[in-house]
Design an enzyme around this catalytic site. Structure first.
Site, PDB file in Angstrom:
ATOM      1  N   TYR A   1       7.868 -12.905 -13.071  1.00 47.83           N
ATOM      2  CA  TYR A   1       6.869 -11.843 -12.834  1.00 47.83           C
ATOM      3  C   TYR A   1       5.656 -12.034 -13.749  1.00 47.83           C
ATOM      4  CZ  TYR A   1       4.993  -7.028 -12.812  1.00 47.83           C
ATOM      5  OH  TYR A   1       4.184  -5.917 -12.719  1.00 47.83           O
TER       6      TYR A   1
ATOM      7  N   ALA B   1       4.626 -14.722 -15.208  1.00 46.64           N
ATOM      8  CA  ALA B   1       3.891 -15.921 -14.769  1.00 46.64           C
ATOM      9  C   ALA B   1       3.024 -15.588 -13.555  1.00 46.64           C
ATOM     10  CB  ALA B   1       4.865 -17.045 -14.438  1.00 46.64           C
TER      11      ALA B   1
ATOM     12  N   ALA C   1       0.794  -1.229   0.000  1.00 43.18           N
ATOM     13  CA  ALA C   1       0.000   0.000   0.000  1.00 43.18           C
ATOM     14  C   ALA C   1       0.823   1.274   0.000  1.00 43.18           C
ATOM     15  CB  ALA C   1      -0.935   0.013   1.214  1.00 43.18           C
TER      16      ALA C   1
HETATM   17  N1  LIG Z   1       4.334   0.794 -12.088  1.00 42.70           N
HETATM   18  C1  LIG Z   1       4.007   0.160 -13.198  1.00 42.70           C
HETATM   19  O1  LIG Z   1       4.287   0.607 -14.308  1.00 42.70           O
HETATM   20  C2  LIG Z   1       3.266  -1.145 -13.127  1.00 42.70           C
HETATM   21  C3  LIG Z   1       2.928  -1.759 -14.321  1.00 42.70           C
HETATM   22  C4  LIG Z   1       2.228  -2.956 -14.300  1.00 42.70           C
HETATM   23  C5  LIG Z   1       1.867  -3.515 -13.089  1.00 42.70           C
HETATM   24  N2  LIG Z   1       2.220  -2.895 -11.937  1.00 42.70           N
HETATM   25  C6  LIG Z   1       1.818  -3.550 -10.683  1.00 42.70           C
HETATM   26  O2  LIG Z   1       1.245  -2.603  -9.810  1.00 42.70           O
HETATM   27  C7  LIG Z   1       1.505  -2.993  -8.460  1.00 42.70           C
HETATM   28  C8  LIG Z   1       2.120  -1.833  -7.708  1.00 42.70           C
HETATM   29  O3  LIG Z   1       3.331  -1.498  -8.342  1.00 42.70           O
HETATM   30  P1  LIG Z   1       4.122  -0.156  -8.022  1.00 42.70           P
HETATM   31  O4  LIG Z   1       4.476   0.450  -9.309  1.00 42.70           O
HETATM   32  O5  LIG Z   1       3.391   0.627  -7.001  1.00 42.70           O
HETATM   33  O6  LIG Z   1       5.475  -0.808  -7.431  1.00 42.70           O
HETATM   34  P2  LIG Z   1       6.200  -0.504  -6.051  1.00 42.70           P
HETATM   35  O7  LIG Z   1       7.432  -1.352  -6.048  1.00 42.70           O
HETATM   36  O8  LIG Z   1       6.324   0.962  -5.859  1.00 42.70           O
HETATM   37  O9  LIG Z   1       5.152  -1.067  -4.978  1.00 42.70           O
HETATM   38  C9  LIG Z   1       5.131  -2.409  -4.518  1.00 42.70           C
HETATM   39  C10 LIG Z   1       5.104  -2.366  -3.001  1.00 42.70           C
HETATM   40  O10 LIG Z   1       5.093  -3.708  -2.517  1.00 42.70           O
HETATM   41  C11 LIG Z   1       5.910  -3.747  -1.356  1.00 42.70           C
HETATM   42  N3  LIG Z   1       6.443  -5.100  -1.160  1.00 42.70           N
HETATM   43  C12 LIG Z   1       7.224  -5.799  -2.026  1.00 42.70           C
HETATM   44  N4  LIG Z   1       7.598  -6.952  -1.465  1.00 42.70           N
HETATM   45  C13 LIG Z   1       7.048  -6.995  -0.214  1.00 42.70           C
HETATM   46  C14 LIG Z   1       7.103  -7.934   0.857  1.00 42.70           C
HETATM   47  N5  LIG Z   1       7.812  -9.063   0.762  1.00 42.70           N
HETATM   48  N6  LIG Z   1       6.417  -7.656   1.985  1.00 42.70           N
HETATM   49  C15 LIG Z   1       5.718  -6.483   2.098  1.00 42.70           C
HETATM   50  N7  LIG Z   1       5.642  -5.564   1.115  1.00 42.70           N
HETATM   51  C16 LIG Z   1       6.307  -5.811  -0.025  1.00 42.70           C
HETATM   52  C17 LIG Z   1       7.050  -2.782  -1.653  1.00 42.70           C
HETATM   53  O11 LIG Z   1       7.685  -2.326  -0.464  1.00 42.70           O
HETATM   54  C18 LIG Z   1       6.363  -1.688  -2.423  1.00 42.70           C
HETATM   55  O12 LIG Z   1       6.002  -0.580  -1.606  1.00 42.70           O
HETATM   56  C19 LIG Z   1       2.404  -4.218  -8.528  1.00 42.70           C
HETATM   57  O13 LIG Z   1       1.613  -5.380  -8.416  1.00 42.70           O
HETATM   58  C20 LIG Z   1       2.995  -4.133  -9.915  1.00 42.70           C
HETATM   59  O14 LIG Z   1       3.361  -5.401 -10.406  1.00 42.70           O
HETATM   60  C21 LIG Z   1       2.922  -1.714 -11.922  1.00 42.70           C
END
Ligand SMILES: NC(=O)c1ccc[n+]([C@@H]2O[C@H](COP(=O)([O-])OP(=O)(O)OC[C@H]3O[C@@H](n4cnc5c(N)ncnc54)[C@H](O)[C@@H]3O)[C@@H](O)[C@H]2O)c1
Length: 251
Positions: free
Chosen positions: A156, A158, A11
């Site tokens: 990822y 997958a 979050a």
């Molecule tokens: N940003 C993009 O362009 C994009 C594109 C496609 C999909 N997504 C998806 O959107 C979602 C959010 O992505 P984002 O861009 O905000 O990335 P982000 O890395 O900023 O956010 C992911 C969050 O998950 C937390 N996290 C990771 N591993 C953890 C663990 N083991 N325990 C607790 N927390 C953990 C991280 O600390 C981070 O704050 C993800 O599922 C990502 O795959 C993002």
């Protein structure tokens, strides 16, 4: 969203922070799970305090999702404190990037553990309360990468396809209890997830060329889509994947 309790993994991340703030503004309480202490501190600083403009409460846990048993124990404690979860958003993800042949099977499994298995644990913890209430919203955050493959990201990709499979299976199974399950597939958003690309300018150009809408997406675009699926108004939509990608891929 007043009175609703949202469990939200990742979050405090690039897309999560704005969505958390929007859900709080709409009256939900948000149980935010994120193990990045810097990002969590930024989320706590940005969130209005309850009773000081905020209608909902922000509860933070820095549980590590890769410890599935520990995560389940944390959730059981949070359910007691928050009285169950009305909405679960499986959003946290890790995204290592390298050629397929270089991944150890343990590295592949580590990605599935955070990106998929932690979501399964979250839903297993939340479902009994949702069934008892006859209401629930489950939102799985997938990715544009499943629409076109994407090289060097095989664990990822997958994991993101697995979330779509679970979305459909859960939607079919939980529909009779009033629980909807949908997925959001973000396109390319300029967050930490994008820093894996070696040529940022070239990547930016490529994204704008590919999209129908000629601006970069921002976290509000995702927040609004998630807020719809989390709301009471989305109750007749289930098993779907919404592609929020500026018209890059069309499904
Ligand atoms: N940003 C993009 O362009 C994009 C594109 C496609 C999909 N997504 C998806 O959107 C979602 C959010 O992505 P984002 O861009 O905000 O990335 P982000 O890395 O900023 O956010 C992911 C969050 O998950 C937390 N996290 C990771 N591993 C953890 C663990 N083991 N325990 C607790 N927390 C953990 C991280 O600390 C981070 O704050 C993800 O599922 C990502 O795959 C993002």
């Amino acid at each position: 969203m007043k009175g609703r309790v949202v469990l939200y993994t990742g979050a405090a991340g690039g897309l999560g922070l704005d969505t958390t703030l929007l859900l709080l503004e709409r009256g939900a309480s948000v149980v935010a799970i994120d193990n990045d202490l810097t990002k969590v501190a930024a989320l706590q600083a940005a969130a209005p305090k309850k009773g000081n403009g905020a209608k909902g409460e922000l509860i933070v846990s820095t549980a590590d999702l890769s410890d599935l048993a520990g995560f389940r124990a944390t959730l059981d404690g949070l359910i007691e404190r928050a009285g169950g979860f009305d909405v679960v958003i499986n959003n946290a993800a890790i995204y290592p990037s390298k050629p397929f042949e270089d991944y150890l099977i343990e590295e592949h499994q580590a990605v599935q553990r955070v990106n998929v298995d932690a979501g399964i644990v979250a839903v297993q913890a939340a479902l009994p309360g949702m069934r008892a209430k006859g209401f629930g919203r489950i939102i799985n955050v997938s990715s544009i990468t499943l629409s076109g493959g994407w090289a060097n990201l095989s664990p990822y990709v997958a994991s993101k396809m697995a979330l779509v499979g679970l979305t459909r299976a859960w939607a079919r199974e939980f529909g009779p209890y009033g629980v909807t399950v949908n997925a959001i597939a973000p396109g390319a958003f300029p967050t930490d997830a994008e820093k894996i690309h070696p040529d940022p300018e070239g990547y930016n150009r490529m994204v704008l060329d590919a999209q129908s809408i000629k601006r970069r997406g921002n976290a509000h675009d995702i927040a609004n889509a998630i807020a719809f699926f989390a709301s009471d108004e989305s109750g007749f939509v289930t098993g779907q994947t919404l592609h929020v990608n500026g018209g890059w891929t069309m499904n």
